[in-house]
Design an enzyme around this catalytic site. Sequence first.
Site, PDB file in Angstrom:
ATOM      1  N   GLU A  54      16.594 -12.012  -5.709  1.00 45.40           N
ATOM      2  CA  GLU A  54      15.641 -13.120  -5.806  1.00 45.40           C
ATOM      3  C   GLU A  54      14.602 -13.076  -4.670  1.00 45.40           C
ATOM      4  OE1 GLU A  54      18.023 -16.674  -6.193  1.00 45.40           O
ATOM      5  OE2 GLU A  54      18.879 -16.012  -8.108  1.00 45.40           O
TER       6      GLU A  54
ATOM      7  N   GLU B 248      22.095 -12.159 -13.917  1.00 46.14           N
ATOM      8  CA  GLU B 248      22.759 -13.359 -13.393  1.00 46.14           C
ATOM      9  C   GLU B 248      22.229 -14.609 -14.078  1.00 46.14           C
ATOM     10  OE1 GLU B 248      23.100 -13.710  -9.089  1.00 46.14           O
ATOM     11  OE2 GLU B 248      22.898 -15.885  -9.250  1.00 46.14           O
TER      12      GLU B 248
END
Length: 323
Positions: A55, A156
């Site tokens: 991220e 995810e």
Amino acid sequence: MWWMTKNHNPSGASDGSENIQSWNLEQHAVYMATVAKHFKDNWGVEFETVDPFNEPSANWWKADGTQEGCHVDVSTQAKIVGYLDTQLSNRGLSTKIAASDESYYDQAATTLKTIGSSALSKIDRINVHGYQYGSGDRAGVHTLATQAGKSLWNSEYGDGVASGENLAKYLFQDLRQLKPTAWEYWQVLDQGGWGLIDADNDAKTLGKSTQKYYVLAQFARHMRPGMKILDGGRDNVVAAYDASKSLLVIVAVNWDAAQYINFELSGFSGRPSSGATVSRWSTQIGSGDRYVQHLDTTISGTKFWSKFEKNMVQTFEVTGIKL
């Protein structure tokens, strides 16, 4: 690693800006490649891919946080990918690079558009996370990955809704729009609705499976690796086909009042004869049936149907199907 960051804090910079030291970009790649080589040499484990980021476009990785993270600008990502490609090659590893595990679909699209052709050529697989939930340009990410000749994973996804409602909504969207070749849930054991099984990892206590566990089972127990995903024809339907078994799997959800839903098979070149049994399984989102098998559905001509209660997920297995 913490010592590669500007403030030596693995949770991030104070303002969420890029926190890796410029002189440690290659060291980060050296570290990752060295770890991968150690796993291969000492334990016989060779990673298919490694991802140097988690991220990275997010700005919530801050020094006062409780989770490790580091914002990394896209231009810096490109440099690290280049270094990592070299370091993996120098160690004789067949391990490829996956990137960039952005939080949101829109962030992934921006990264793919701006990371540059050199870095993109060194990335084997596009990874993206599903935390934009009902928003974001899933189809755009799929198009960009396809244009670049890359496979695509949702590596995810997680949410705090134990009923399984959100998981069902966004998994249908992913399968129909993002079209990943793998879809991974955040963590099986967790608390606060995030786990498929309720657990407190700090206290080391294990509770019961959530309804979300059985909602995911409607997909994962039937749509198996290697099957071809088909267009189900509506936003609330997905299908998968196993040519070796002539098996069609259909997963559907009903968000509205209780109703019968018809499934038309006339588009297939071969199909079971009228009267053939269709196995089905049902899970009630929220509470009620968890994972119940039924043998009360049969083919009538070129179709079959089943009653869906409100907020119910059902899976059907049809054998003897030819595309």
